[in-house]
Design a protein around this motif. Structure first.
Motif, PDB file in Angstrom:
ATOM      1  N   PRO A  19      10.535 -27.667  41.619  1.00  0.00           N
ATOM      2  CA  PRO A  19       9.456 -28.484  40.670  1.00  0.00           C
ATOM      3  C   PRO A  19      10.393 -29.851  41.403  1.00  0.00           C
ATOM      4  O   PRO A  19      11.837 -30.227  41.358  1.00  0.00           O
ATOM      5  N   VAL A  20      10.021 -30.760  41.734  1.00  0.00           N
ATOM      6  CA  VAL A  20       9.833 -31.865  42.139  1.00  0.00           C
ATOM      7  C   VAL A  20       8.677 -32.742  41.531  1.00  0.00           C
ATOM      8  O   VAL A  20       9.004 -34.172  40.845  1.00  0.00           O
ATOM      9  N   LYS A  21       7.809 -32.845  41.150  1.00  0.00           N
ATOM     10  CA  LYS A  21       6.984 -33.687  40.767  1.00  0.00           C
ATOM     11  C   LYS A  21       6.750 -33.413  39.268  1.00  0.00           C
ATOM     12  O   LYS A  21       6.929 -32.099  38.740  1.00  0.00           O
ATOM     13  N   SER A  22       6.803 -34.488  38.278  1.00  0.00           N
ATOM     14  CA  SER A  22       6.155 -34.497  36.435  1.00  0.00           C
ATOM     15  C   SER A  22       5.471 -32.861  36.092  1.00  0.00           C
ATOM     16  O   SER A  22       6.048 -31.871  35.960  1.00  0.00           O
ATOM     17  N   PHE A  23       4.217 -32.996  37.174  1.00  0.00           N
ATOM     18  CA  PHE A  23       3.173 -31.688  36.708  1.00  0.00           C
ATOM     19  C   PHE A  23       3.688 -29.935  36.846  1.00  0.00           C
ATOM     20  O   PHE A  23       3.859 -29.408  36.267  1.00  0.00           O
ATOM     21  N   SER A  24       4.412 -30.272  38.082  1.00  0.00           N
ATOM     22  CA  SER A  24       5.533 -29.000  38.190  1.00  0.00           C
ATOM     23  C   SER A  24       6.358 -28.613  37.033  1.00  0.00           C
ATOM     24  O   SER A  24       6.842 -27.717  37.213  1.00  0.00           O
ATOM     25  N   HIS A  25       7.372 -29.368  37.421  1.00  0.00           N
ATOM     26  CA  HIS A  25       8.309 -29.128  36.226  1.00  0.00           C
ATOM     27  C   HIS A  25       7.348 -28.924  34.484  1.00  0.00           C
ATOM     28  O   HIS A  25       7.719 -28.015  34.525  1.00  0.00           O
ATOM     29  N   ALA A  26       6.611 -29.459  34.354  1.00  0.00           N
ATOM     30  CA  ALA A  26       6.184 -28.950  32.942  1.00  0.00           C
ATOM     31  C   ALA A  26       5.056 -27.693  33.141  1.00  0.00           C
ATOM     32  O   ALA A  26       5.143 -26.991  32.540  1.00  0.00           O
ATOM     33  N   ILE A  27       4.338 -27.126  34.222  1.00  0.00           N
ATOM     34  CA  ILE A  27       3.583 -25.794  34.852  1.00  0.00           C
ATOM     35  C   ILE A  27       5.517 -24.884  34.758  1.00  0.00           C
ATOM     36  O   ILE A  27       5.561 -23.773  33.716  1.00  0.00           O
ATOM     37  N   VAL A  28       6.284 -25.573  35.076  1.00  0.00           N
ATOM     38  CA  VAL A  28       7.655 -24.513  34.608  1.00  0.00           C
ATOM     39  C   VAL A  28       7.856 -24.458  33.444  1.00  0.00           C
ATOM     40  O   VAL A  28       8.171 -23.359  32.989  1.00  0.00           O
ATOM     41  N   ALA A  29       8.152 -25.404  32.823  1.00  0.00           N
ATOM     42  CA  ALA A  29       8.348 -25.244  31.297  1.00  0.00           C
ATOM     43  C   ALA A  29       7.279 -24.236  30.555  1.00  0.00           C
ATOM     44  O   ALA A  29       7.692 -24.290  28.843  1.00  0.00           O
ATOM     45  N   SER A  30       6.475 -24.715  30.968  1.00  0.00           N
ATOM     46  CA  SER A  30       5.226 -24.302  30.076  1.00  0.00           C
ATOM     47  C   SER A  30       5.079 -22.100  29.786  1.00  0.00           C
ATOM     48  O   SER A  30       5.257 -21.731  28.986  1.00  0.00           O
ATOM     49  N   GLY A  31       5.945 -21.907  30.719  1.00  0.00           N
ATOM     50  CA  GLY A  31       6.112 -20.535  30.990  1.00  0.00           C
ATOM     51  C   GLY A  31       4.938 -19.773  31.746  1.00  0.00           C
ATOM     52  O   GLY A  31       5.446 -18.431  31.487  1.00  0.00           O
ATOM     53  N   SER A  32       4.132 -20.424  31.943  1.00  0.00           N
ATOM     54  CA  SER A  32       3.180 -19.557  33.033  1.00  0.00           C
ATOM     55  C   SER A  32       3.773 -18.942  33.720  1.00  0.00           C
ATOM     56  O   SER A  32       2.488 -18.185  34.906  1.00  0.00           O
ATOM     57  N   ALA A  79       6.068 -30.938  22.101  1.00  0.00           N
ATOM     58  CA  ALA A  79       7.890 -32.075  22.013  1.00  0.00           C
ATOM     59  C   ALA A  79       9.080 -31.180  21.201  1.00  0.00           C
ATOM     60  O   ALA A  79       9.977 -30.972  22.679  1.00  0.00           O
ATOM     61  N   VAL A  80       9.039 -30.503  20.619  1.00  0.00           N
ATOM     62  CA  VAL A  80      10.149 -29.541  19.848  1.00  0.00           C
ATOM     63  C   VAL A  80      10.394 -28.439  21.422  1.00  0.00           C
ATOM     64  O   VAL A  80      11.224 -27.513  21.305  1.00  0.00           O
ATOM     65  N   GLN A  81       9.383 -28.024  21.375  1.00  0.00           N
ATOM     66  CA  GLN A  81       9.224 -26.614  22.380  1.00  0.00           C
ATOM     67  C   GLN A  81      10.143 -26.725  23.528  1.00  0.00           C
ATOM     68  O   GLN A  81      10.661 -26.334  24.014  1.00  0.00           O
ATOM     69  N   SER A  82       9.171 -27.974  24.054  1.00  0.00           N
ATOM     70  CA  SER A  82       9.649 -28.175  24.996  1.00  0.00           C
ATOM     71  C   SER A  82      10.900 -28.756  25.926  1.00  0.00           C
ATOM     72  O   SER A  82      11.538 -28.337  26.833  1.00  0.00           O
ATOM     73  N   ALA A  83      11.922 -28.745  24.915  1.00  0.00           N
ATOM     74  CA  ALA A  83      13.090 -29.639  24.559  1.00  0.00           C
ATOM     75  C   ALA A  83      13.597 -28.220  24.664  1.00  0.00           C
ATOM     76  O   ALA A  83      14.825 -27.785  24.882  1.00  0.00           O
ATOM     77  N   LYS A  84      12.934 -27.181  24.173  1.00  0.00           N
ATOM     78  CA  LYS A  84      14.263 -26.392  23.698  1.00  0.00           C
ATOM     79  C   LYS A  84      13.348 -25.099  24.924  1.00  0.00           C
ATOM     80  O   LYS A  84      14.854 -24.568  24.874  1.00  0.00           O
ATOM     81  N   ARG A  85      12.882 -25.226  25.544  1.00  0.00           N
ATOM     82  CA  ARG A  85      12.753 -24.559  27.129  1.00  0.00           C
ATOM     83  C   ARG A  85      13.669 -25.395  28.470  1.00  0.00           C
ATOM     84  O   ARG A  85      13.359 -25.016  29.024  1.00  0.00           O
ATOM     85  N   LYS A  86      14.116 -26.524  27.950  1.00  0.00           N
ATOM     86  CA  LYS A  86      15.089 -27.429  28.994  1.00  0.00           C
ATOM     87  C   LYS A  86      14.021 -27.999  29.641  1.00  0.00           C
ATOM     88  O   LYS A  86      14.810 -27.954  31.076  1.00  0.00           O
ATOM     89  N   ALA A  87      12.654 -28.610  29.268  1.00  0.00           N
ATOM     90  CA  ALA A  87      11.772 -28.922  30.496  1.00  0.00           C
ATOM     91  C   ALA A  87      12.424 -30.635  30.365  1.00  0.00           C
ATOM     92  O   ALA A  87      13.338 -31.136  30.130  1.00  0.00           O
ATOM     93  N   LYS A  88      12.064 -31.115  31.765  1.00  0.00           N
ATOM     94  CA  LYS A  88      12.523 -32.287  32.285  1.00  0.00           C
ATOM     95  C   LYS A  88      12.378 -33.221  31.438  1.00  0.00           C
ATOM     96  O   LYS A  88      11.402 -33.599  30.569  1.00  0.00           O
ATOM     97  N   PRO A  89      13.781 -33.334  30.006  1.00  0.00           N
ATOM     98  CA  PRO A  89      13.247 -35.129  29.294  1.00  0.00           C
ATOM     99  C   PRO A  89      12.187 -35.869  29.701  1.00  0.00           C
ATOM    100  O   PRO A  89      13.010 -36.864  30.025  1.00  0.00           O
ATOM    101  N   SER A  90      11.221 -35.826  29.972  1.00  0.00           N
ATOM    102  CA  SER A  90      10.711 -37.226  30.477  1.00  0.00           C
ATOM    103  C   SER A  90       8.995 -37.431  29.511  1.00  0.00           C
ATOM    104  O   SER A  90       8.550 -36.090  29.583  1.00  0.00           O
ATOM    105  N   ALA A  91       8.402 -38.100  29.343  1.00  0.00           N
ATOM    106  CA  ALA A  91       7.491 -38.240  28.347  1.00  0.00           C
ATOM    107  C   ALA A  91       5.954 -38.132  29.170  1.00  0.00           C
ATOM    108  O   ALA A  91       5.234 -37.204  29.275  1.00  0.00           O
TER     109      ALA A  91
END
Length: 373
Positions: free
Chosen positions: A125-138, A288-300
């Motif tokens: 992923p490059v854009k924030s939305f795609s990073h979020a999709i990956v981190a969501s597990g969907s 936010a805690v779960q996102s950090a655990k899933r190693k999502a890109k640290p971005s608001a």
């Protein structure tokens, strides 16, 4: 051993640069390959090159008279053929030249399997939305062939099944037309028909799937998936269980309590309002805690998209149940791994643990505020 494979490709766009490599895949030795391309778009303009490949011997084309949706289109494509094996492919993937050889070899080695789950790779992923999709597990189901030796279902972007094992099982048309839940339902029912045998993973059969719309944010998809997912426990109660209310359900129940309080005890309304506001804050913290655990890109921005994705899918599930007046579906969940464990409230994860800690604290704080007023 001769092998017959029907390649099923439902398509709306019929984009030449994706379909030509698929339709031109080399036929393995001692294997009969037929491609069934079904256009779910009556207004589609077929490219001359694709039209030239349609010979009604190796490549077959059918154009739906109207938009029929993913389930009905796949069913139609399957009925057009009679091969012993059916390979589902999306119309926007990039395939390796030896994909059919890999599947044909797997059939010869494991002829008694009910199907094979291929691997679907996506670009980083490059854009924030795609990073979020990956981190969501969907999108984890795309790579399930790499993570599990066998599984209860797979993505129709790249998956093969045995027609014999399929029998009379078909994709249900009650799911959203554009897709959402019908694949889980289909493979779970097929699995049940075969003594609950899982589909064998075949990670070497790998394709590349692009990000949708150049990684542009799109919240219609998670809402649609939520609606589709609300149907799964109803159609497959053996995999259903109940859990604590999610955030959307919690707010709904709080609003109902507020309506009752307005007539019975209006003095409770401020406390209920504080609870709803606190629930929203807890959702942000837990996410936010779960996102950090899933190693999502640290971005608001990534965390914000993750929050929206979760809430919108929950809203889709909620709307799917309420729109059918199936209120017992509120708090109902589905075992996507195909297990039958019925113990309620048993699934724990970081997200839940944070909420379990913060919700009692919120209630205690509100109670103190209310009693001291």
């Amino acid at each position: 051993m001769s092998v017959q494979i029907d390649v099923v490709i439902p398509s709306f766009r019929l984009e030449e640069h994706y379909l030509l490599p698929i339709l031109s895949l080399k036929t393995p030795a001692d294997t009969q390959i037929r491609f069934f391309l079904v256009a779910d778009n009556p207004a589609v303009v077929l490219s001359p090159v694709i039209r030239q490949l349609v010979d009604d011997q190796r490549v077959f084309l059918s154009i739906n008279p109207q938009n029929m949706g993913a389930a009905r289109t796949r069913n139609k494509a399957m009925e057009m053929g009679s091969g012993e094996w059916i390979l589902f492919l999306d119309d926007d993937i990039t395939v390796p030249v030896n994909l059919l050889e890999i599947y044909a070899e797997a059939i010869r080695r494991f002829p008694d399997e009910i199907g094979f789950i291929g691997l679907v790779n996506m670009p980083p992923p490059v854009k924030s939305f795609s990073h979020a999709i990956v981190a969501s597990g969907s999108m984890d189901i795309f790579k399930i062939a790499k993570d599990r030796k066998a599984f209860a279902w797979g993505a129709t972007a790249n998956m093969m099944i045995s027609r014999r094992a399929m029998g009379d099982v078909r994709f249900s048309e009650i799911f959203p037309k554009a897709g959402g839940g019908e694949d889980v339902d289909f493979f779970m029912n097929m699995r049940e028909r075969n003594g609950y045998k899982d589909f064998k993973s075949l990670p070497e059969a790998a394709v590349e799937h692009p990000w949708w719309n150049n990684e542009a944010s799109n919240f219609k998809r998670p809402f649609r998936y939520g609606i589709g997912n609300s149907l799964l426990p109803q159609r497959n109660p053996r995999y259903a269980y109940h859990d604590f209310p999610n955030t959307i359900e919690t707010v709904f129940l709080a609003l109902l309590a507020g309506i009752v309080a307005a007539f019975v005890k209006p003095s409770l309304l401020p406390a209920i309002g504080l609870f709803i506001a606190g629930a929203a804050v807890i959702e942000v913290i837990a996410g936010a805690v779960q996102s950090a655990k899933r190693k999502a890109k640290p971005s608001a921005e990534v965390y914000f998209y993750l929050l929206l994705l979760r809430l919108i899918q929950e809203a889709g599930m909620f709307w799917g149940n309420v729109s059918r007046f199936r209120f017992q579906g509120i708090t109902e969940r589905f075992n996507y791994n195909g297990s039958f464990r019925k113990t309620h409230f048993y699934r724990t994860n970081t997200y839940k643990l944070v909420k379990w800690v913060l919700y009692p604290l919120l209630v205690i704080w509100i109670w103190r505020c209310y009693t001291s007023a």
